[in-house]
Design a protein around this motif. Structure first.
Motif, PDB file in Angstrom:
ATOM      1  N   SER A   2      -0.294 -16.455   9.782  1.00 19.31           N
ATOM      2  CA  SER A   2       0.659 -16.476   8.671  1.00 19.31           C
ATOM      3  C   SER A   2       0.658 -15.143   7.929  1.00 19.31           C
ATOM      4  O   SER A   2      -0.407 -14.574   7.657  1.00 19.31           O
ATOM      5  N   GLN A   3       1.837 -14.624   7.631  1.00 13.94           N
ATOM      6  CA  GLN A   3       1.987 -13.367   6.914  1.00 13.94           C
ATOM      7  C   GLN A   3       2.506 -13.634   5.502  1.00 13.94           C
ATOM      8  O   GLN A   3       3.197 -14.633   5.255  1.00 13.94           O
ATOM      9  N   PRO A   4       2.195 -12.733   4.529  1.00 14.18           N
ATOM     10  CA  PRO A   4       2.740 -12.892   3.182  1.00 14.18           C
ATOM     11  C   PRO A   4       4.261 -12.819   3.221  1.00 14.18           C
ATOM     12  O   PRO A   4       4.845 -12.202   4.112  1.00 14.18           O
ATOM     13  N   PRO A   5       4.935 -13.448   2.250  1.00 13.08           N
ATOM     14  CA  PRO A   5       6.391 -13.336   2.156  1.00 13.08           C
ATOM     15  C   PRO A   5       6.822 -11.876   2.071  1.00 13.08           C
ATOM     16  O   PRO A   5       6.062 -11.002   1.641  1.00 13.08           O
ATOM     17  N   THR A   6       8.058 -11.616   2.478  1.00 14.34           N
ATOM     18  CA  THR A   6       8.558 -10.248   2.564  1.00 14.34           C
ATOM     19  C   THR A   6       8.458  -9.499   1.247  1.00 14.34           C
ATOM     20  O   THR A   6       8.087  -8.317   1.214  1.00 14.34           O
ATOM     21  N   ASP A   7       8.795 -10.168   0.124  1.00 21.12           N
ATOM     22  CA  ASP A   7       8.756  -9.473  -1.161  1.00 21.12           C
ATOM     23  C   ASP A   7       7.333  -9.098  -1.555  1.00 21.12           C
ATOM     24  O   ASP A   7       7.092  -8.047  -2.157  1.00 21.12           O
ATOM     25  N   ILE A   8       6.366  -9.928  -1.180  1.00 20.95           N
ATOM     26  CA  ILE A   8       4.968  -9.598  -1.469  1.00 20.95           C
ATOM     27  C   ILE A   8       4.510  -8.450  -0.572  1.00 20.95           C
ATOM     28  O   ILE A   8       3.792  -7.552  -1.013  1.00 20.95           O
ATOM     29  N   GLU A   9       4.928  -8.465   0.686  1.00 19.18           N
ATOM     30  CA  GLU A   9       4.607  -7.359   1.589  1.00 19.18           C
ATOM     31  C   GLU A   9       5.169  -6.043   1.044  1.00 19.18           C
ATOM     32  O   GLU A   9       4.527  -4.996   1.135  1.00 19.18           O
ATOM     33  N   ALA A  10       6.377  -6.104   0.482  1.00 21.57           N
ATOM     34  CA  ALA A  10       6.986  -4.898  -0.089  1.00 21.57           C
ATOM     35  C   ALA A  10       6.155  -4.390  -1.260  1.00 21.57           C
ATOM     36  O   ALA A  10       5.950  -3.178  -1.419  1.00 21.57           O
ATOM     37  N   ALA A  16       0.024   0.371  -1.973  1.00 25.01           N
ATOM     38  CA  ALA A  16      -0.802   1.162  -1.047  1.00 25.01           C
ATOM     39  C   ALA A  16      -0.510   2.646  -1.149  1.00 25.01           C
ATOM     40  O   ALA A  16      -1.292   3.470  -0.663  1.00 25.01           O
ATOM     41  N   ARG A  17       0.613   3.010  -1.787  1.00 22.63           N
ATOM     42  CA  ARG A  17       0.935   4.427  -1.971  1.00 22.63           C
ATOM     43  C   ARG A  17       0.159   5.057  -3.126  1.00 22.63           C
ATOM     44  O   ARG A  17       0.129   6.281  -3.271  1.00 22.63           O
ATOM     45  N   LEU A  18      -0.462   4.222  -3.964  1.00 25.59           N
ATOM     46  CA  LEU A  18      -1.190   4.743  -5.120  1.00 25.59           C
ATOM     47  C   LEU A  18      -2.474   5.428  -4.675  1.00 25.59           C
ATOM     48  O   LEU A  18      -3.106   5.011  -3.702  1.00 25.59           O
ATOM     49  N   PRO A  19      -2.891   6.482  -5.406  1.00 33.04           N
ATOM     50  CA  PRO A  19      -4.142   7.173  -5.053  1.00 33.04           C
ATOM     51  C   PRO A  19      -5.325   6.218  -5.093  1.00 33.04           C
ATOM     52  O   PRO A  19      -5.472   5.424  -6.019  1.00 33.04           O
ATOM     53  N   GLY A  20      -6.139   6.268  -4.046  1.00 30.34           N
ATOM     54  CA  GLY A  20      -7.340   5.443  -4.004  1.00 30.34           C
ATOM     55  C   GLY A  20      -7.126   4.039  -3.472  1.00 30.34           C
ATOM     56  O   GLY A  20      -8.088   3.269  -3.350  1.00 30.34           O
ATOM     57  N   LEU A  21      -5.888   3.680  -3.181  1.00 23.93           N
ATOM     58  CA  LEU A  21      -5.609   2.345  -2.661  1.00 23.93           C
ATOM     59  C   LEU A  21      -5.060   2.447  -1.245  1.00 23.93           C
ATOM     60  O   LEU A  21      -4.014   3.043  -1.015  1.00 23.93           O
ATOM     61  N   GLY A  22      -5.762   1.865  -0.287  1.00 26.53           N
ATOM     62  CA  GLY A  22      -5.239   1.731   1.057  1.00 26.53           C
ATOM     63  C   GLY A  22      -4.611   0.356   1.204  1.00 26.53           C
ATOM     64  O   GLY A  22      -4.560  -0.426   0.240  1.00 26.53           O
ATOM     65  N   PRO A  23      -4.133  -0.001   2.389  1.00 31.14           N
ATOM     66  CA  PRO A  23      -3.493  -1.306   2.590  1.00 31.14           C
ATOM     67  C   PRO A  23      -4.377  -2.491   2.213  1.00 31.14           C
ATOM     68  O   PRO A  23      -3.922  -3.450   1.590  1.00 31.14           O
ATOM     69  N   ARG A  24      -5.660  -2.430   2.583  1.00 32.88           N
ATOM     70  CA  ARG A  24      -6.542  -3.558   2.288  1.00 32.88           C
ATOM     71  C   ARG A  24      -6.787  -3.699   0.779  1.00 32.88           C
ATOM     72  O   ARG A  24      -6.724  -4.804   0.227  1.00 32.88           O
ATOM     73  N   SER A  25      -7.059  -2.580   0.112  1.00 31.30           N
ATOM     74  CA  SER A  25      -7.259  -2.622  -1.335  1.00 31.30           C
ATOM     75  C   SER A  25      -5.979  -3.059  -2.044  1.00 31.30           C
ATOM     76  O   SER A  25      -6.023  -3.778  -3.045  1.00 31.30           O
ATOM     77  N   ALA A  26      -4.824  -2.616  -1.525  1.00 32.89           N
ATOM     78  CA  ALA A  26      -3.552  -2.998  -2.130  1.00 32.89           C
ATOM     79  C   ALA A  26      -3.334  -4.501  -2.019  1.00 32.89           C
ATOM     80  O   ALA A  26      -2.842  -5.141  -2.964  1.00 32.89           O
ATOM     81  N   ARG A  27      -3.701  -5.090  -0.902  1.00 31.85           N
ATOM     82  CA  ARG A  27      -3.569  -6.549  -0.736  1.00 31.85           C
ATOM     83  C   ARG A  27      -4.429  -7.287  -1.750  1.00 31.85           C
ATOM     84  O   ARG A  27      -3.992  -8.263  -2.361  1.00 31.85           O
ATOM     85  N   ARG A  28      -5.660  -6.823  -1.926  1.00 30.40           N
ATOM     86  CA  ARG A  28      -6.543  -7.473  -2.901  1.00 30.40           C
ATOM     87  C   ARG A  28      -5.980  -7.348  -4.309  1.00 30.40           C
ATOM     88  O   ARG A  28      -6.033  -8.293  -5.100  1.00 30.40           O
ATOM     89  N   ALA A  29      -5.451  -6.155  -4.631  1.00 34.27           N
ATOM     90  CA  ALA A  29      -4.894  -5.936  -5.968  1.00 34.27           C
ATOM     91  C   ALA A  29      -3.693  -6.838  -6.214  1.00 34.27           C
ATOM     92  O   ALA A  29      -3.552  -7.433  -7.287  1.00 34.27           O
TER      93      ALA A  29
END
Length: 202
Positions: A2-10, A16-29
């Protein structure tokens, strides 16, 4: 899977573009924001919308402000004869944290860099020269990061100000080679400012 809804993925992709945040950290945030929607997410969204609407670049020094001139530039208690030159706004904020400098600032907006194709015309160096001539400045303090690009920029500024007769100094002890102001503690910045050295021939 199962994947997050499209708007959440967006939203995750934007975070994830923020300094210090990669995809995994962005998901947690993003998950934290959603779980704390009322306490964190909605107030954050409101604050971000207000900042996006109102914040602009100070027309004199390049700091961020909600008015055409920032509070530092309009503060009559500030020493107008001293201008501290920094690379970016984060460096200005780092200098202000220590509270030891009571003059005004000039934000260059970066440093000269041949690799990144950043030349003098891309920085606010002409505006600095204009301020020296217009504001009765007696000393320019170069608070540039101790990197190759920072030192190259410092030398260029010295040459650009050579005919103005203004005294030019630079931060002294406490700033390690390769160090960036935003990562230094307040005491180190304060000591480097107080022990600044006049640049010979400038």
């Amino acid at each position: 899977m199962s994947q997050p809804p499209t708007d959440i993925e967006a939203l995750i992709a934007l975070m994830a573009r923020l300094p210090g945040l990669g995809p995994r950290s962005a998901r947690r945030a993003v998950l934290h924001l959603i779980r704390k929607r009322g306490q964190v997410m909605l107030p954050l969204a409101t604050a971000m919308a207000e900042v996006a609407r109102s914040v602009q670049e100070c027309g004199r020094c390049g700091n961020l402000s909600s008015t055409p001139l920032c509070p530092i530039c309009t503060d009559p208690r500030r020493e107008g004869a001293e201008i501290c030159v920094v690379e970016d706004i984060a460096d200005l904020w780092a200098m202000e944290r220590g509270g030891s400098f009571r003059g005004r600032y000039h934000v260059l907006g970066g440093t000269l860099s041949a690799l990144d194709a950043v030349g003098p015309e891309d920085l606010r160096i002409p505006a600095l020269v204009g301020r020296i001539n217009d504001e009765g400045v007696s000393e320019v303090i170069l608070a540039l990061n101790a990197t190759v690009d920072g030192q190259t920029t410092a030398h260029y500024i010295q040459d650009a100000l050579a005919l103005t007769g203004v005294r030019i100094s630079a931060l002294a002890q406490g700033v390690p080679m390769g160090g960036e102001l935003d990562f230094l503690d307040d005491g180190t910045i304060s000591a480097a400012l107080k022990a600044r050295k006049i640049i010979p021939g400038a």
